[in-house]
Design an enzyme around this catalytic site. Sequence first.
Site, PDB file in Angstrom:
ATOM      1  N   SER A   1       0.852  -1.183   0.000  1.00  0.00           N
ATOM      2  CA  SER A   1       0.000   0.000   0.000  1.00  0.00           C
ATOM      3  C   SER A   1       0.887   1.232   0.000  1.00  0.00           C
ATOM      4  CB  SER A   1      -0.880  -0.004   1.265  1.00  0.00           C
ATOM      5  OG  SER A   1      -1.505   1.244   1.475  1.00  0.00           O
TER       6      SER A   1
ATOM      7  N   TYR B   1      -1.505  -0.491  10.769  1.00  0.00           N
ATOM      8  CA  TYR B   1      -1.623  -0.782   9.339  1.00  0.00           C
ATOM      9  C   TYR B   1      -0.308  -0.465   8.639  1.00  0.00           C
ATOM     10  CZ  TYR B   1      -3.570  -0.939   4.618  1.00  0.00           C
ATOM     11  OH  TYR B   1      -3.820  -1.244   3.298  1.00  0.00           O
TER      12      TYR B   1
END
Length: 254
Positions: free
Chosen positions: A149, A162
Site C-alpha cells: 500500500s 496498518y
Amino acid sequence: MAERLDGTVALITGASSGIGAAAARTLAGHGAAVSLVARRKDRLDELVEEIEAAGGKALAIEADVTGQDRARNAVERTVSELGRLDTVFNNAGVMLLGPVEGAPTEEWDRMVDLNVKGLLYVAHAALPHLLRAAEDGPRGVADLVNTSSVAGRRARVGSAVYNLTKFGVGAFSESLRQEVAGRHVRVSLVEPGVVDTELQSHLREEIREQTRERFAKIEMLQSEDIADAVAYIVTRPRRVAINEVLIRPTEQAD
C-alpha cells in the site's frame, strides 16, 4: 510485449471481491488457470462460473489463510487439482485504521494475522512450487506478487499498525526477492493508493467517516486498475522483473 499465461496456474488470495476478484478475471483472460482463495465460498463459486463462461478455467478454495495449515492446504490443493503453480498474487488483507491510544487491540491482531502472517504462510507454502515452475514451466519464470500500500511507504497519524504491517510486507518482499532472483522467481510489490473496494467498510463508523471526508474530492482507483498492474508485472518476459509498482489516484497527494 505482454506474454500470454497459457499453460500456467495462478493462485489469488482475497479473491472473493475487489482487487482479488478483478485480478482473477484479468489473469484468466491472459490464459492462466486460476485458483481463487477466500473465506466466502458463495462469491468464489459465482466468480468461477463467470470465468468458465468466458472460456477460462478456475477453482474455488474456501480458506482462511491466517491459519498456517489452511494456507498450506490451499496451495497444495491448487497444485493437486490444477497441476502446478506459476503465479501467486498474495492479496488478502484488511485495513483497520485509528489512533493507537484507546485502540481495540483485537483490530491489531486481525491486521497482523492476515496482512503479515497470512501472507507469509502462503508465500512459504508456495515457494517450492514457484521454484519448480521457474525450472520447468512453459515460461521459465515464476511470480510472487504481494499487495502492500501507499501505507507501506509513508506513515500517517491514525494508521500506525496498518503502516507496520505494510512496511513489513515491503521488507519481506525485498529480502525474498534477493534470495530467489537468481533462480528466476520474481518477487514483486504492488502498492495501491485509495481504491474503491470493501476495505473501507471494515472501519469503525467514526473512522470510516473521517476516511470518507479525506477522499471525498478524489476520483478513487478501481479494482481493475490494480489488476491491470498485476497482469503487467506477471506477463513480462523472463528477463524483466518489475520489483515495485506504486499506484495512486491522480488527485491523491499523499
